[in-house]
Design a protein around this motif. Structure first.
Motif, PDB file in Angstrom:
ATOM      1  N   ALA A   1       0.826  -1.211   0.000  1.00 13.98           N
ATOM      2  CA  ALA A   1       0.000   0.000   0.000  1.00 13.98           C
ATOM      3  C   ALA A   1       0.859   1.259   0.000  1.00 13.98           C
ATOM      4  O   ALA A   1       0.551   2.226  -0.711  1.00 13.98           O
ATOM      5  N   MET A   2       1.941   1.242   0.776  1.00 14.20           N
ATOM      6  CA  MET A   2       2.812   2.412   0.813  1.00 14.20           C
ATOM      7  C   MET A   2       3.513   2.616  -0.531  1.00 14.20           C
ATOM      8  O   MET A   2       3.613   3.737  -1.025  1.00 14.20           O
ATOM      9  N   ALA A   3       3.993   1.524  -1.118  1.00 13.83           N
ATOM     10  CA  ALA A   3       4.665   1.617  -2.418  1.00 13.83           C
ATOM     11  C   ALA A   3       3.686   2.109  -3.493  1.00 13.83           C
ATOM     12  O   ALA A   3       4.049   2.930  -4.342  1.00 13.83           O
ATOM     13  N   ALA A   4       2.461   1.624  -3.426  1.00 16.71           N
ATOM     14  CA  ALA A   4       1.447   2.050  -4.405  1.00 16.71           C
ATOM     15  C   ALA A   4       1.122   3.532  -4.236  1.00 16.71           C
ATOM     16  O   ALA A   4       0.964   4.261  -5.225  1.00 16.71           O
ATOM     17  N   ALA A   5       1.030   4.000  -3.001  1.00 18.81           N
ATOM     18  CA  ALA A   5       0.739   5.416  -2.756  1.00 18.81           C
ATOM     19  C   ALA A   5       1.886   6.288  -3.249  1.00 18.81           C
ATOM     20  O   ALA A   5       1.659   7.353  -3.849  1.00 18.81           O
ATOM     21  N   LEU A   6       3.106   5.852  -3.040  1.00 17.32           N
ATOM     22  CA  LEU A   6       4.263   6.594  -3.531  1.00 17.32           C
ATOM     23  C   LEU A   6       4.227   6.663  -5.054  1.00 17.32           C
ATOM     24  O   LEU A   6       4.407   7.732  -5.644  1.00 17.32           O
ATOM     25  N   ALA A   7       3.963   5.538  -5.692  1.00 22.73           N
ATOM     26  CA  ALA A   7       3.915   5.494  -7.157  1.00 22.73           C
ATOM     27  C   ALA A   7       2.755   6.307  -7.716  1.00 22.73           C
ATOM     28  O   ALA A   7       2.867   6.872  -8.810  1.00 22.73           O
ATOM     29  N   ALA A   8       1.655   6.383  -6.984  1.00 23.07           N
ATOM     30  CA  ALA A   8       0.470   7.084  -7.468  1.00 23.07           C
ATOM     31  C   ALA A   8       0.525   8.598  -7.254  1.00 23.07           C
ATOM     32  O   ALA A   8      -0.343   9.317  -7.756  1.00 23.07           O
ATOM     33  N   ALA A   9       1.534   9.068  -6.545  1.00 21.34           N
ATOM     34  CA  ALA A   9       1.663  10.515  -6.356  1.00 21.34           C
ATOM     35  C   ALA A   9       1.793  11.178  -7.729  1.00 21.34           C
ATOM     36  O   ALA A   9       2.355  10.588  -8.656  1.00 21.34           O
ATOM     37  N   PRO A  10       1.269  12.372  -7.880  1.00 27.59           N
ATOM     38  CA  PRO A  10       1.357  13.045  -9.184  1.00 27.59           C
ATOM     39  C   PRO A  10       2.797  13.089  -9.700  1.00 27.59           C
ATOM     40  O   PRO A  10       3.743  13.195  -8.914  1.00 27.59           O
ATOM     41  N   GLU A  11       2.929  12.998 -11.008  1.00 26.49           N
ATOM     42  CA  GLU A  11       4.267  12.993 -11.624  1.00 26.49           C
ATOM     43  C   GLU A  11       5.085  14.209 -11.243  1.00 26.49           C
ATOM     44  O   GLU A  11       6.303  14.121 -11.096  1.00 26.49           O
ATOM     45  N   ASP A  12       4.421  15.357 -11.082  1.00 25.31           N
ATOM     46  CA  ASP A  12       5.149  16.580 -10.755  1.00 25.31           C
ATOM     47  C   ASP A  12       5.364  16.771  -9.250  1.00 25.31           C
ATOM     48  O   ASP A  12       5.914  17.782  -8.825  1.00 25.31           O
ATOM     49  N   ALA A  13       4.938  15.791  -8.445  1.00 22.57           N
ATOM     50  CA  ALA A  13       5.144  15.881  -6.998  1.00 22.57           C
ATOM     51  C   ALA A  13       6.629  15.745  -6.686  1.00 22.57           C
ATOM     52  O   ALA A  13       7.348  14.992  -7.338  1.00 22.57           O
ATOM     53  N   SER A  14       7.066  16.465  -5.678  1.00 21.93           N
ATOM     54  CA  SER A  14       8.458  16.349  -5.253  1.00 21.93           C
ATOM     55  C   SER A  14       8.673  14.965  -4.639  1.00 21.93           C
ATOM     56  O   SER A  14       7.700  14.302  -4.224  1.00 21.93           O
TER      57      SER A  14
END
Length: 189
Positions: free
Chosen positions: A65-78
């Motif tokens: 779940a954590m890895a998926a949330a990291l990957a799903a962050a907007p492309e332009d997110a820091s």
């Protein structure tokens, strides 16, 4: 309770945690857990490979779940915002299961072998987050250091939250990362 009752795995987890808390991890047998859950020992082994697994089964779900949330962050997110998204997900999952998480933590802290297994789980989580940061273009060693910092912020906040349930777990994680960034960025030793 008959063996045909639903959610045998959930009943086994609950029974195990009750027994581990009441009589101790080492003193609790698989047979006692199964009996408390209203099933046979054979049923226990259909769900869990061994006694420790009753505490650790499903924990890979946190990593996923954590890895998926990291990957799903907007492309332009820091990178920090992407890491924050992973920590947000962890906090949501733990708060949802707060009683189990707190009681499980207490059992693990009292048993060196379980503590070692928990440490290995955190190492896998760190590598998973580092891989996710690398996938977002963060190069090493920065990706690895950020993942370690994120997991450290998570662990320190989790320990505080276990001791003081009124603490906002997510905000404490963010505060921990912010304090670390400020300290590293300061010229004061």
């Amino acid at each position: 309770m008959g063996r045909w009752e639903p959610d045998a795995a959930g009943r086994l987890r609950a029974a195990a945690l009750e027994l581990f808390t009441a009589v101790g991890y080492e003193e609790t047998t698989v047979a006692a857990i199964a009996d408390r859950a209203g099933v046979t020992s054979r049923t226990f082994f259909r769900y869990f490979a061994d006694k420790p697994e009753v505490l650790f089964a499903g924990s890979e779900g946190l990593e996923v779940a954590m890895a998926a949330a990291l990957a799903a962050a907007p492309e332009d997110a820091s990178p920090r915002a992407a890491l924050d998204a992973a920590l947000d997900e962890a906090a949501a999952l733990l708060v949802e299961r707060s009683d189990f998480a707190r009681r499980r933590h207490a059992v693990i802290l009292r048993n060196p072998a379980l503590l070692e297994r928990e440490t290995m789980k955190m190492a896998r989580l760190t590598e998973s987050l580092a891989a996710g940061l690398r996938d977002r273009g963060v190069t090493d060693p920065v990706a690895t250091m950020m993942a370690h910092a994120g997991v450290a912020a998570f662990r320190v906040a989790f320990s505080a939250w276990v001791d003081e349930p009124a603490i906002d777990l997510r905000h404490t994680m963010a505060d921990n990362l912010g304090a670390l960034a400020r300290y590293i960025g300061s010229s004061n030793p």
